[in-house]
Scaffold this motif. Structure first.
Motif, PDB file in Angstrom:
ATOM      1  N   LYS A 170      -7.695   4.076  -3.139  1.00 49.97           N
ATOM      2  CA  LYS A 170      -8.499   5.298  -3.268  1.00 49.97           C
ATOM      3  C   LYS A 170      -8.728   5.950  -1.910  1.00 49.97           C
ATOM      4  O   LYS A 170      -8.690   7.179  -1.783  1.00 49.97           O
ATOM      5  N   GLU A 171      -8.944   5.132  -0.883  1.00 48.32           N
ATOM      6  CA  GLU A 171      -9.093   5.674   0.474  1.00 48.32           C
ATOM      7  C   GLU A 171      -7.798   6.328   0.931  1.00 48.32           C
ATOM      8  O   GLU A 171      -7.809   7.401   1.547  1.00 48.32           O
ATOM      9  N   ARG A 227     -10.061  -0.073  -3.780  1.00 48.55           N
ATOM     10  CA  ARG A 227     -10.785   0.694  -2.762  1.00 48.55           C
ATOM     11  C   ARG A 227      -9.821   1.254  -1.723  1.00 48.55           C
ATOM     12  O   ARG A 227      -9.879   2.438  -1.369  1.00 48.55           O
ATOM     13  N   LYS A 228      -8.893   0.426  -1.244  1.00 49.32           N
ATOM     14  CA  LYS A 228      -7.939   0.870  -0.216  1.00 49.32           C
ATOM     15  C   LYS A 228      -7.009   1.958  -0.742  1.00 49.32           C
ATOM     16  O   LYS A 228      -6.694   2.920  -0.024  1.00 49.32           O
ATOM     17  N   THR A 281       0.832  -1.200   0.000  1.00 48.84           N
ATOM     18  CA  THR A 281       0.000   0.000   0.000  1.00 48.84           C
ATOM     19  C   THR A 281       0.868   1.252   0.000  1.00 48.84           C
ATOM     20  O   THR A 281       0.605   2.200  -0.743  1.00 48.84           O
ATOM     21  N   ALA A 322      -7.468   9.580  -0.817  1.00 54.21           N
ATOM     22  CA  ALA A 322      -8.394  10.569  -0.254  1.00 54.21           C
ATOM     23  C   ALA A 322      -7.886  11.114   1.077  1.00 54.21           C
ATOM     24  O   ALA A 322      -8.070  12.290   1.394  1.00 54.21           O
ATOM     25  N   SER A 323      -7.224  10.265   1.858  1.00 52.37           N
ATOM     26  CA  SER A 323      -6.736  10.716   3.166  1.00 52.37           C
ATOM     27  C   SER A 323      -5.564  11.691   3.041  1.00 52.37           C
ATOM     28  O   SER A 323      -5.355  12.535   3.903  1.00 52.37           O
TER      29      SER A 323
END
Length: 142
Positions: A73-74, A70-71, A5, A77-78
């Motif tokens: 993109k999260e 999804r992770k 990640t 976003a953070s």
């Protein structure tokens, strides 16, 4: 997974700062001036387009799962609010740098003779061509 990640996030964020032009050429002074005059909304739009292209590329090249997408993109976003502030600061700094360099160029021309100004412009053009050639070579070598 955490390492993946972080690596993907770094790759994603680093790639968002690359060239705007689809043909991959670096921007000359004229293009640079045009980029200085775009609005915040236009810059944000360009950035969002780059982010989408990068996410599509990561998804395809790394065969990301829906959960990974999804992770990521999260994660994006953070970090987005902080990075947006930094992008704005960098843009303003580059804009100020560009203005100062233009001012310096004008004042330097006031010191030089017309022949020296012409020779200086010729030197700058040769430098720009060498840089374009080097950048073109690097693009095709990689």
């Amino acid at each position: 997974m955490k390492y993946l990640t972080v690596v993907l996030g770094v790759v994603f964020l680093a790639s968002c700062g690359h060239k705007d032009r689809k043909d991959g050429h670096h921007h000359g002074p004229e293009m640079h001036e045009e980029r200085m005059d775009i609005s915040v909304q236009e810059r944000d739009s360009i950035h969002e387009e780059r982010k989408k292209r990068m996410m599509d590329r990561l998804t395809e090249k790394l065969d990301l799962t829906e959960d990974q997408i999804r992770k990521i993109k999260e994660l994006d976003a953070s970090y987005s609010p902080q990075l947006k502030v930094l992008r704005t600061e960098m843009f303003e700094s580059r804009k100020k740098h560009h203005q100062l360099m233009e001012e310096k160029k004008i004042k330097m021309k006031e010191i030089l003779t017309p022949e020296q100004v012409q020779k200086l412009e010729s030197m700058r053009k040769r430098r720009d061509h060498r840089k374009e050639d080097r950048d073109h070579k690097e693009k095709h070598d990689s």
